[in-house]
Scaffold this active site. Structure first.
Site, short mmCIF file in Angstrom:
data_model
loop_
_atom_site.label_atom_id
_atom_site.label_comp_id
_atom_site.label_asym_id
_atom_site.label_seq_id
_atom_site.Cartn_x
_atom_site.Cartn_y
_atom_site.Cartn_z
N GLU A 17 -31.85 56.10 -116.27
CA GLU A 17 -32.64 55.47 -117.34
C GLU A 17 -33.47 56.55 -118.04
OE1 GLU A 17 -32.79 52.04 -117.71
OE2 GLU A 17 -31.41 51.72 -116.04
N LYS A 19 -30.71 43.42 -106.21
CA LYS A 19 -31.22 44.13 -105.03
C LYS A 19 -32.73 44.02 -104.91
CE LYS A 19 -31.55 48.28 -107.64
NZ LYS A 19 -30.65 48.19 -108.74
N GLU A 52 -22.78 40.60 -102.28
CA GLU A 52 -22.03 41.84 -102.06
C GLU A 52 -22.41 42.93 -103.07
OE1 GLU A 52 -19.27 42.42 -99.50
OE2 GLU A 52 -20.25 44.25 -100.13
N GLY A 62 -25.49 57.83 -119.15
CA GLY A 62 -25.90 56.44 -118.93
C GLY A 62 -26.13 56.11 -117.46
N VAL A 64 -25.82 45.75 -103.04
CA VAL A 64 -25.88 47.05 -102.36
C VAL A 64 -24.54 47.76 -102.56
CG1 VAL A 64 -26.18 48.24 -100.17
CG2 VAL A 64 -27.39 46.11 -100.59
N ILE A 88 -18.43 48.45 -103.68
CA ILE A 88 -17.90 48.74 -102.34
C ILE A 88 -18.03 47.50 -101.46
CG2 ILE A 88 -18.05 50.22 -100.31
CD1 ILE A 88 -19.46 52.31 -102.00
N GLY A 106 -22.81 48.41 -105.15
CA GLY A 106 -21.98 47.87 -106.23
C GLY A 106 -20.62 47.37 -105.82
N VAL A 131 -22.64 43.69 -116.48
CA VAL A 131 -21.97 43.06 -115.34
C VAL A 131 -21.50 41.65 -115.70
CG1 VAL A 131 -22.21 42.31 -112.95
CG2 VAL A 131 -23.29 44.44 -113.69
N LYS A 165 -32.22 48.98 -101.58
CA LYS A 165 -30.89 48.72 -101.00
C LYS A 165 -30.92 48.93 -99.49
CE LYS A 165 -28.56 50.24 -105.25
NZ LYS A 165 -28.04 51.46 -105.92
N1 HSE Z 1 -29.14 53.22 -110.68
C1 HSE Z 1 -28.32 52.92 -109.56
C2 HSE Z 1 -27.54 54.16 -109.16
C3 HSE Z 1 -27.37 51.81 -109.81
O1 HSE Z 1 -27.64 55.19 -109.80
O2 HSE Z 1 -26.82 54.07 -108.18
C4 HSE Z 1 -28.03 50.47 -109.72
O3 HSE Z 1 -28.56 50.24 -108.46
#
Ligand code: HSE
Length: 438
Positions: free
Chosen positions: A199, A114, A138, A196, A141, A145, A143, A23, A214
Site C-alpha cells: 500500500e 483476517k 480458508e 501493487g 490466511v 493456499i 490467500g 476478490v 494471520k
Molecule cells: N498484504 C498482504 C501480503 C496480503 O502482502 O501478503 C493481504 O493479507
C-alpha cells in the site's frame, strides 16, 4: 463435465456477496464460469443473487449476471433469496455486525477477513456453532493456499507442535529483491508499491501487523486456543540492512519474515513474527518473491509444507469458492463443520522463549576486547555457536558477528544491555533471530 443421470437435479444455493472489489469480482466470475462443473460434481448449483457494493452506479468490468446490486449490505444478509453469505469487505465493522446477523439467522458465512477473525474469531466461531452453521475462512490466511482445511480436518488428530509461516507476500518480495538483486530496502519497497503488493502506507505489511493477525488465526486452529492479534509479538523488516543480508548469505542463511506459532510441553503457547535467519537447506529458504508458505511440524506426521500465492484476486477467490461449495453442500445436507472448543491460551512470556540469535557488534580493535565481549555472553548464560571478525588491518574498529545457540530471550537482552555499557563496544548493529529446532 456431463451431469450424472443417477444424481438428483442440482439444488440451487444462492450467494449474497458483501464487497465486489478484486476478490469479490474474481469470485463472481469464477462462479459464473465454473457453476456447471461444480453442479455436476457436487449436486449444488451456485448463483450469486445479491451483491453489496459501496457505489452501485460505478461501471464494473466483471459480468454480474442477474445479481441485484445494492449499497445496503444489511439487506443482503437478511434477504430471503440469500442462502450463503460471503464477506470480502474486510475490517472489523460493519463486517462483524453483518456476519453476526447472518449467523444468527442460520446462514452460513464464508469470510476472507483476517483482521476480524484475528480479533473476534473465537466469539464468531462459537456463535456459528451455537446456530449450527458454517463459518469458513480458508482465504483469511495465506490467500489461495489450502491450508486451513488441512489443518482443521486432515490434521485434527495431530499433535501440532510448531507452525512456521511466510505469510506476507509483500515483505517476502522485498527481502527477495534485497537478497538476489542487491536492492536497498527503499528500492525494493518502491517496486513492491509499483507492482501493487504494498500500500501507499506500507506499515501493515512491513511492520509485521498483517502477518501477526494471520499468525493469531493459525495458532488458534493449530492449538485449539483462543487468542487474538494483541497476543502476537511482532517486529517488521524495516531494520534489516543490506549488510545483514550479505552476511547472512555468506554464513549460509536467507533472511525471511517468519510467523512462528509454538506449543510447549506445558501446553503454553507463543506466537511471534520477526525477521529470521533461515538456514539455506530449510524448505522455507527457497520461498521467493511474493509467494507464501506454511511449514507445519507435528509429532506423528513430521514436517509438512504448503506453498502458493497468499494474495491476489484469483488465488483468494479460489479459496473462497472452495469454502462456498463446502458450506453449500453442508447446508443442503443439514450439517456444518465445527472448530470445536477453544480453550483460553496460556501465553509463554516473550522473555522466556528460546531462540538462537545473530548479533553484529562494532568494537574497538584492541587486545583483550574479544575476550571481554565473549565473557559477557558467558556470564549471562548465552552460549556462542560461531563468531567471525571483519575489519581491515589498521582499522581502529572491528565488526564481530556472533551466532548463539538457543538461549532465553531474557538472557540475550541482559547480554545486550551489558555489551552496550562497555567502552570498547561502539554499537550493536543487528539483532536477528536464527531459525532452529523447536
Ligand atoms: N498484504 C498482504 C501480503 C496480503 O502482502 O501478503 C493481504 O493479507
Amino acid at each position: 463435465m456431463t451431469e450424472n443421470p443417477d444424481r438428483p437435479a442440482p439444488r440451487t444455493v444462492r450467494v449474497g456477496l458483501l464487497g465486489c472489489g478484486t476478490v469479490g469480482g474474481a469470485l463472481t466470475e469464477l462462479v459464473t464460469g465454473r457453476c456447471d462443473d461444480i453442479a455436476a460434481r457436487t449436486g449444488v448449483r451456485l448463483t450469486v443473487s445479491r451483491i453489496a457494493v459501496r457505489d452501485a452506479r460505478r461501471p464494473r468490468q466483471v459480468q454480474l449476471a442477474d445479481a441485484v446490486l445494492t449499497e445496503d449490505p444489511a439487506s443482503v444478509v437478511t434477504a430471503d433469496d440469500v442462502d450463503v453469505v460471503v464477506e470480502v469487505i474486510g475490517g472489523i465493522e460493519p463486517a462483524r455486525t453483518l456476519i453476526t446477523t447472518a449467523l444468527r439467522s442460520g446462514k452460513p458465512v464464508v469470510s476472507a477477513n483476517k483482521e476480524l477473525l484475528a480479533h473476534h474469531g473465537a466469539e464468531l466461531f462459537e456463535l456459528a456453532d451455537a446456530h449450527g452453521v458454517d463459518l469458513l475462512f480458508e482465504a483469511a490466511v495465506a490467500g489461495g493456499i489450502p491450508f486451513v482445511r488441512p489443518l482443521r480436518e486432515s490434521l485434527a488428530g495431530e499433535d501440532v507442535t510448531r507452525v512456521i509461516g511466510i505469510i506476507n507476500g509483500t515483505t517476502n518480495y522485498i527481502l527477495t529483491k534485497m537478497t538476489e538483486e542487491g536492492w536497498s530496502y527503499t528500492e525494493a519497497l518502491a517496486e513492491a508499491q509499483a507492482l501493487g503488493y504494498a500500500e501507499a502506507d506500507p506499515t501493515a505489511d512491513v511492520g509485521g501487523f498483517d502477518a501477526g493477525a494471520k499468525a493469531a488465526i493459525i495458532a488458534g486452529i493449530a492449538f485449539g486456543v483462543a487468542l487474538s492479534a494483541e497476543d502476537v509479538h511482532h517486529e517488521g523488516i524495516t531494520e534489516v540492512s543490506a549488510d545483514d543480508i550479505a552476511t547472512a548469505r555468506r554464513l549460509g542463511f536467507q533472511i525471511k519474515l517468519l510467523a512462528v506459532a509454538e506449543r510447549f510441553d506445558d501446553n503454553s503457547v507463543a506466537v511471534r513474527v520477526h525477521p529470521t535467519m533461515v538456514p539455506e537447506e530449510h524448505p522455507l529458504a527457497s520461498v521467493r518473491d511474493s509467494f507464501n508458505a506454511v511449514f507445519v511440524e507435528g509429532r506423528a506426521v513430521g514436517e509438512l509444507m504448503f506453498y502458493g500465492r497468499g494474495a491476489g484476486g484469483g488465488p483468494t477467490a479460489s479459496a473462497v469458492l472452495g469454502d462456498v461449495i463446502d458450506a453449500s453442500v453442508n447446508l443442503v445436507q443439514g450439517s456444518h463443520a465445527s472448530l470445536g472448543v477453544f480453550t483460553p491460551a496460556s501465553l509463554r512470556p516473550q522473555s522466556e522463549l528460546p531462540s538462537a540469535f545473530y548479533l553484529a557488534v562494532e568494537v574497538a580493535d584492541q587486545p583483550g576486547v574479544l575476550a571481554t565481549v565473549a565473557g559477557v555472553f558467558g556470564t549471562n548464560g548465552v552460549s556462542i555457536r560461531s563468531m567471525e571478525q571483519v575489519g581491515a588491518d589498521g582499522d581502529a574498529t572491528a565488526r564481530l558477528v556472533f551466532i548463539t545457540h538457543a538461549a532465553r530471550e531474557a538472557d540475550v537482552s541482559a547480554t545486550l544491555i551489558k555489551l552496550r555499557s562497555l567502552d570498547v563496544v561502539g554499537s550493536i548493529d543487528s539483532v536477528i533471530r536464527v531459525l532452529g529446532d523447536a
